[in-house]
Design an enzyme around this catalytic site. Structure first.
Site, PDB file in Angstrom:
ATOM      1  N   LYS A 208       0.824  -1.204   0.000  1.00 50.00           N
ATOM      2  CA  LYS A 208       0.000   0.000   0.000  1.00 50.00           C
ATOM      3  C   LYS A 208       0.867   1.266   0.000  1.00 50.00           C
ATOM      4  CE  LYS A 208      -4.244  -2.166   1.448  1.00 50.00           C
ATOM      5  NZ  LYS A 208      -5.222  -2.490   2.480  1.00 50.00           N
ATOM      6  N   ARG A 245      -2.354 -10.249   5.348  1.00 58.90           N
ATOM      7  CA  ARG A 245      -2.801 -10.439   3.961  1.00 58.90           C
ATOM      8  C   ARG A 245      -1.750  -9.827   3.051  1.00 58.90           C
ATOM      9  NH1 ARG A 245      -5.369  -7.351   0.229  1.00 58.90           N
ATOM     10  NH2 ARG A 245      -6.882  -8.354  -1.141  1.00 58.90           N
TER      11      ARG A 245
HETATM   12  N1  PMM Z   1      -7.155  -4.406   1.268  1.00 55.43           N
HETATM   13  C1  PMM Z   1      -7.505  -4.542  -0.019  1.00 55.43           C
HETATM   14  C2  PMM Z   1      -8.402  -5.550  -0.412  1.00 55.43           C
HETATM   15  N2  PMM Z   1      -8.912  -6.414   0.485  1.00 55.43           N
HETATM   16  N3  PMM Z   1      -9.071  -7.187   2.704  1.00 55.43           N
HETATM   17  C3  PMM Z   1      -8.751  -7.066   3.999  1.00 55.43           C
HETATM   18  N4  PMM Z   1      -9.258  -7.929   4.910  1.00 55.43           N
HETATM   19  N5  PMM Z   1      -7.891  -6.104   4.436  1.00 55.43           N
HETATM   20  C4  PMM Z   1      -7.332  -5.191   3.592  1.00 55.43           C
HETATM   21  O1  PMM Z   1      -6.568  -4.314   4.054  1.00 55.43           O
HETATM   22  C5  PMM Z   1      -7.665  -5.271   2.203  1.00 55.43           C
HETATM   23  C6  PMM Z   1      -8.559  -6.306   1.800  1.00 55.43           C
HETATM   24  C7  PMM Z   1      -6.923  -3.619  -1.051  1.00 55.43           C
HETATM   25  O2  PMM Z   1      -5.667  -4.051  -1.476  1.00 55.43           O
HETATM   26  P1  PMM Z   1      -5.327  -4.891  -2.854  1.00 55.43           P
HETATM   27  O3  PMM Z   1      -5.962  -4.107  -3.987  1.00 55.43           O
HETATM   28  O4  PMM Z   1      -3.857  -4.906  -2.877  1.00 55.43           O
HETATM   29  O5  PMM Z   1      -5.890  -6.258  -2.764  1.00 55.43           O
END
Ligand code: PMM
Length: 268
Positions: A208, A245
């Site tokens: 991020k 994650r």
């Molecule tokens: N961030 C993204 C998508 N899904 N799910 C959870 N539980 N926590 C998060 O911080 C989160 C998520 C956005 O990031 P990406 O586009 O890199 O998947």
């Protein structure tokens, strides 16, 4: 030991993998490679939540994710479905998903809590204040950490009221969601306060922008963002996170193994 949730994005517009896994076969292959790298959970998502993203119709989302969820669950992997749509959550559970990961904690779709209760699976509740089209409008707090904990607590109560058993709930501070750069660091620095909710805590910092902004060269390439992510994984683990994650599962696994050797005074 803290679990590693590997990210399988099936989106043509994801900022982090450039849509390389847009096609189901490639996403399945990517999921299998994350399993081989030691992922404990695979998080499959078909809608980008990157700041400014437009919503995707839930039927399009389902067409993207269901073949991927089914193929990965078939291997015995624990699959979570990253969605804000109740229909997608229910269909993904029918296809084998065992966790519903909703960054909105059920706020985006009125039917979500009932769908998860009926499905009888785990539910990850993200702290959220609005869609990615207007991500920072809600980034104004009276007391950031206290507000995040209180608002997550309210979603936990709503989930329990809807019939989701408490032991099925997971909370996530929602890094980047209605939080500007430094606010994410404040939340991470107070992660143990989330422990007051007495639930499993999931942390999603991977690649991020706020993380890259902490590097000496904020324009750092993906490899350096993944290294920064791995360091954050260790710190999150030390602060009590149940799972992290991440995109680069191998880097986080390595970092967690080194931290465990330090802590135990011996290699595993
Ligand atoms: N961030 C993204 C998508 N899904 N799910 C959870 N539980 N926590 C998060 O911080 C989160 C998520 C956005 O990031 P990406 O586009 O890199 O998947």
């Amino acid at each position: 030991m803290t679990l590693v949730m590997g990210i399988v994005n099936v989106t043509p517009d994801s900022f982090s993998d450039g849509g390389r896994y847009a096609d189901a076969d490639a996403a399945i292959a990517h999921g299998l490679s994350l399993l081989a790298a030691g992922a404990d959970i695979l998080d499959v998502g078909g809608e980008s939540t990157r700041p400014g993203s437009e919503r995707v119709a839930s039927a399009v989302e389902r067409a993207r994710v269901l073949p991927v969820v089914a193929a990965l669950a078939e291997t015995g992997a624990v699959v979570s479905i990253d969605t804000m749509n109740a229909d997608t959550a229910a269909a993904a559970v029918a296809a084998g998903a065992r966790i519903v990961n909703d960054v909105s904690g059920g706020l985006a779709d009125d039917g979500m809590l009932a769908a998860v209760a009926a499905a009888g699976v785990d539910f990850a509740i993200g702290h959220w204040r609005g869609h990615a089209t207007d991500m920072y409008a809600g980034a104004v707090y009276d007391d950031l950490v206290a507000d995040v904990v209180t608002e997550l607590g309210a979603r936990v109560a709503a989930a329990e009221e809807a019939g989701i058993r408490r032991e099925r709930l997971i909370v996530d501070p929602g890094l980047g969601f209605a939080k500007r750069g430094e606010q994410n660091w404040t939340v991470l620095g107070h992660l143990p306060q989330l422990a007051a909710l007495d639930l499993r805590v999931l942390v999603g910092a991977s690649r991020k922008g706020f993380l890259a902004a902490a590097l000496p060269e904020p324009e750092a390439d993906e490899r350096r963002r993944d290294l920064a992510t791995a360091v954050t994984s260790v710190l999150a683990a030390q602060a009590g996170a149940w799972a992290v994650r991440v995109h680069d599962v191998a880097a986080t696994r390595d970092a967690l193994a080194v931290a465990a050797a330090w802590q135990n005074g011996a290699a595993a």
